[in-house]
Design an enzyme around this catalytic site. Structure first.
Site, PDB file in Angstrom:
ATOM      1  N   MET A   1      14.008 -10.055  23.970  1.00 45.64           N
ATOM      2  CA  MET A   1      15.283 -10.256  24.652  1.00 45.64           C
ATOM      3  C   MET A   1      15.723 -11.713  24.732  1.00 45.64           C
ATOM      4  SD  MET A   1      15.882  -7.049  26.965  1.00 45.64           S
ATOM      5  CE  MET A   1      17.123  -7.854  27.821  1.00 45.64           C
ATOM      6  N   LYS A   2      14.774 -12.631  24.717  1.00 45.37           N
ATOM      7  CA  LYS A   2      15.161 -14.030  24.928  1.00 45.37           C
ATOM      8  C   LYS A   2      15.184 -14.851  23.649  1.00 45.37           C
ATOM      9  CE  LYS A   2      14.887 -14.054  29.675  1.00 45.37           C
ATOM     10  NZ  LYS A   2      14.426 -14.538  30.964  1.00 45.37           N
ATOM     11  N   ASN A   3      15.217 -14.165  22.526  1.00 51.86           N
ATOM     12  CA  ASN A   3      15.189 -14.879  21.256  1.00 51.86           C
ATOM     13  C   ASN A   3      16.601 -15.231  20.780  1.00 51.86           C
ATOM     14  OD1 ASN A   3      15.476 -14.341  18.109  1.00 51.86           O
ATOM     15  ND2 ASN A   3      13.543 -15.369  18.506  1.00 51.86           N
TER      16      ASN A   3
END
Ligand SMILES: [Zn+2]
Lengths: 309, 446
Positions: free
Chosen positions: A103-105
């Protein structure tokens, strides 16, 4: 289960290219798994000869699952897709679960932009975004992506977009990302300018949200943003802020943010400096002492002519 | 002045040294694989942390130091600039057709240069001219910088201020504050970059990823640090206006946003508001945590929650910082929020003591380093940024730091003393030459 290539017939023609870590004392060396080391060796080997094929697609997927921040593997994958003519819908179908895993890429979103832009359709994207926000309702990348979609497909004036934003605010009135998105649609879609009429509508909407939770900073920031965009003075809010704070009745303050704005309003009025100072003092000593230094600094500014806080 | 508890909050210096020496001397655990492409960042954090702790010289033999320097240079690509890891290097197989998969990388170059500086290298083997030429190509027409350059000249990567921060730092490292062309290499478009930063300012005073995105501590810090590297921060009232475009455009609003990052919402549970009306306790008041409603709003639950509390402000001893409005505190945001305040000359408007105490008592870990939130195991990223904050607050036993550059003042002085740089920046004159040479010699012996 780990996947290896050395015993895979389909890769027998490839000699993997091992990593050269530059001598005895590399920095930040990582204890790689055998699986990762080997896959990277095969990736370097196929990249070195610019191979674009189905098996390359599988290999990039494998690397991405272990190291999604590998910036050129995404570009290499995008090249491969266009070289072998992979249907873009298939790529999106693969990206959905992959994005949920990472999700945080950053890279994933860049890739998604490229694919959706080429597809020229936002079909299904709203559902995808909803599923992402269910896991993390303030995910920065997801909201940025939503903004990009609104712009790319010109959804500013579609009533559904504002309705959806409203529903996000309804479900969590403290979700600052949702308030920001509202600002994007309402103000950003009008190149930063706002009619007084629309401003009034937004002010009414925001006031209702503030009455629900007066100590929530997001709508206070939003309402000030709306005032600025419509070129209305802060004093427009004087009566409203007085619902939550009155310097004459220091025991009955329901919002530090109301006091903060009131201090600014008083500072700009003739002969109200004392009230401004009182509001800032209440903040420093009682209602928001964690920022005491700041409120005292603001108080100090009151004595300086012509410097608005 | 300092409360008694100040004494109990201690930086466990020896543990931090141990933590960072372990990162220097042994392989990082396998879960760092997802950071493999950021190895140069991890490299800088490791050597710079030890430098801040005053342990770098003791930790490295002359030979090891040279080997580390050589490793960084092994990541320099033939065209100039650095890759951030050896993972994309094709070695002897690298050629015109495949070099596009092994490009120079803005963060790779930024962290490599700083790592060399911390290791007291003289940057003589850096392809400085090529990097400066490449930087110009890394800027997009609207002013932003990207991550890598495609073979077709396309600038890949995000448009946000992270890359602008690193690109402007690279420029500052290699040519100081000079504006305009330098030894025949054209400059980046500074005005356009400032315009781009200003376009990403938000209605609440923070800075975001792009126009109309949400204000965010990381982007705010990167943008303001970039403006500092370019000497484009607002002038103080005592300075003469110079008609040069500057940012940020509304300093009071930005200061307001930055101080609003202080929060007592220290973990996710604090964010819960059981009655959904903000009334049950001071714990539920985001960003004004001690806000106590004295009137009719107070609920039964609220009263019982505050019963038995020693003092209504006792929790103010620990104050964390978040990165966005209504989010929980996180070690790294103490860095992202305090650095822009320092660069704007107003670190005094936050109370440093409770932030220091929060870092030392709540996120400092027993084994050394810092975690993201209370109870988290340490990781290199939060451990380094947490240490930088403590150092920038002037902790005894730590070296002074330039937090925007992520290095000690000593390392920065070393860079500024290099003869090639002094020549470029016009700092060179015969008088100082002797001192510089002596200083350089001393570093070599160290
Ligand atoms: Zn963090």
């Amino acid at each position: 289960m780990p996947k290896f290539y050395h015993d895979d017939e389909a890769w027998a023609d490839i000699a993997p290219l091992p990593q050269d870590d530059g001598g005895l004392h590399p920095l930040a060396a990582i204890s790689y798994s055998d699986e990762y080391s080997e896959a990277m060796g095969y990736l370097r080997a196929v990249m070195a000869k610019n191979e674009y094929s189905d098996r390359v697609l599988g290999l990039t997927e494998h690397i991405i699952s272990m190291n999604p921040a590998h910036y050129t593997v995404w570009l290499y994958r995008a090249n491969t897709i266009s070289e072998i003519g992979r249907p873009l819908q298939d790529e999106i179908a693969w990206l959905n679960p992959t994005a949920l895993k990472h999700m945080k890429n950053y890279q994933i979103w860049h890739h998604r932009h490229t694919i959706i832009d080429a597809l020229g359709s936002a079909d299904g994207e709203a559902e995808f975004i909803s599923s992402m926000l269910e896991k993390d309702s303030k995910n920065y990348h997801v909201w940025s992506y939503r903004q990009w979609l609104v712009k790319r497909f010109d959804l500013f004036d579609k009533p559904e977009e504002l309705e959806w934003t409203h529903s996000m605010i309804e479900s969590d009135v403290r979700n600052n990302s949702a308030w920001n998105h509202r600002y994007y649609i309402v103000v950003g879609g009008r190149e930063g300018k706002l009619s007084v009429e629309l401003a009034k509508q937004e002010i009414g909407y925001t006031q209702a949200a503030i009455r629900k939770a007066p100590q929530n900073q997001s709508p206070w920031n939003y309402i000030l943003g709306i005032l600025r965009a419509a070129e209305l003075p802060k004093s427009t809010l004087k009566d409203f802020t007085c619902e939550f704070a009155d310097v004459q009745r220091p025991e009955e303050v329901y919002s530090s943010h109301a006091l903060d704005i009131l201090a600014d309003i008083y500072a700009e009025e003739e002969n109200s400096k004392e009230n401004a100072a009182k509001a800032l003092e209440l903040l420093a000593t009682k209602y928001d002492p964690i920022r005491a230094n700041y409120w005292n600094y603001r108080k100090g500014l009151l004595d300086q002519p012509n410097i608005a806080a | 002045m300092a409360p008694a508890s100040f004494e109990t909050s201690r930086l466990n210096h020896a543990r931090h040294v141990k933590y960072w020496r372990r990162n220097l001397k042994t392989l990082l655990p396998q879960y760092y694989t997802s950071n493999d492409s950021n190895r140069m960042l991890l490299a800088l954090f490791t050597v710079s942390a030890l430098d801040i702790l005053g342990d770098l010289d003791a930790a490295l033999s002359a030979e090891e130091r040279q080997d580390h320097i050589d490793w960084v240079y092994s990541c320099q690509v033939p065209e100039g600039g650095f890759r951030p890891w050896p993972g994309s290097d094709f070695g002897k197989l690298r050629n015109q057709e495949n070099k596009k998969w092994d490009p120079a990388h803005i963060p790779g170059t930024f962290f490599a240069l700083l790592t060399l500086v911390v290791l007291r290298d003289d940057l003589q083997k850096v392809k400085r001219r090529e990097i400066l030429e490449w930087l110009v190509k890394m800027q997009r027409p609207e002013g932003s910088f990207g991550e890598t350059l495609g073979s077709d000249g396309f600038v890949h990567g995000g448009h946000d201020s992270r890359f602008g921060y690193m690109a402007t730092a690279i420029r500052w490292i290699l040519r100081g504050n000079l504006e305009g062309s330098c030894e025949g290499v054209p400059d980046i478009d500074v005005d356009q970059f400032v315009t781009c930063v200003r376009a990403a300012e938000c209605y609440d005073g923070g800075i975001s990823e792009a126009p109309f995105s949400e204000a965010h501590g990381g982007f705010t810090c990167c943008a303001i640090a970039a403006l500092a590297f370019l000497d484009r921060l607002p002038l103080s009232p005592s300075q003469k206006p110079d008609r040069v475009i500057r940012g940020v455009s509304d300093v009071p609003k930005t200061l307001h946003w930055l101080v609003s990052r202080q929060t007592l919402t220290l973990d996710e549970d604090d964010g819960l508001d059981t009655y959904n009306d903000e009334t049950d306790s001071s714990e539920t008041c985001h960003d004004a945590h001690t806000f106590v409603k004295m009137g009719a709003y107070q609920s039964v639950q609220g009263n019982s929650n505050s019963k038995g509390r020693p003092h209504i402000h006792y929790e103010l001893e620990w104050v964390g910082m978040n990165g966005r409005c209504n989010k929980v505190a996180d070690t790294c945001y103490a860095y992202w929020s305090c650095v822009p305040l320092q660069l704007l000359g107003r670190l005094d408007i936050v109370d440093r003591q409770p932030i220091r105490k929060w870092l030392l008592d709540k996120t400092q870990h027993m084994v050394g380093g810092f975690g993201k939130v209370t109870g988290d195991p340490p990781d290199l990223y939060h451990s380094f940024l947490g240490l930088l904050v403590i150092a920038m607050f002037g902790e005894p036993g730590l070296e002074g730091v330039d937090p925007a550059l992520c290095i000690t003042n000593k390392a920065k002085k070393h860079l500024e003393s290099l003869s090639w740089r002094r020549r470029l920046t016009g700092m060179d004159d015969a008088q100082d030459e002797g001192i510089t040479l002596a200083a350089e010699r001393m570093h070599i012996q160290a």
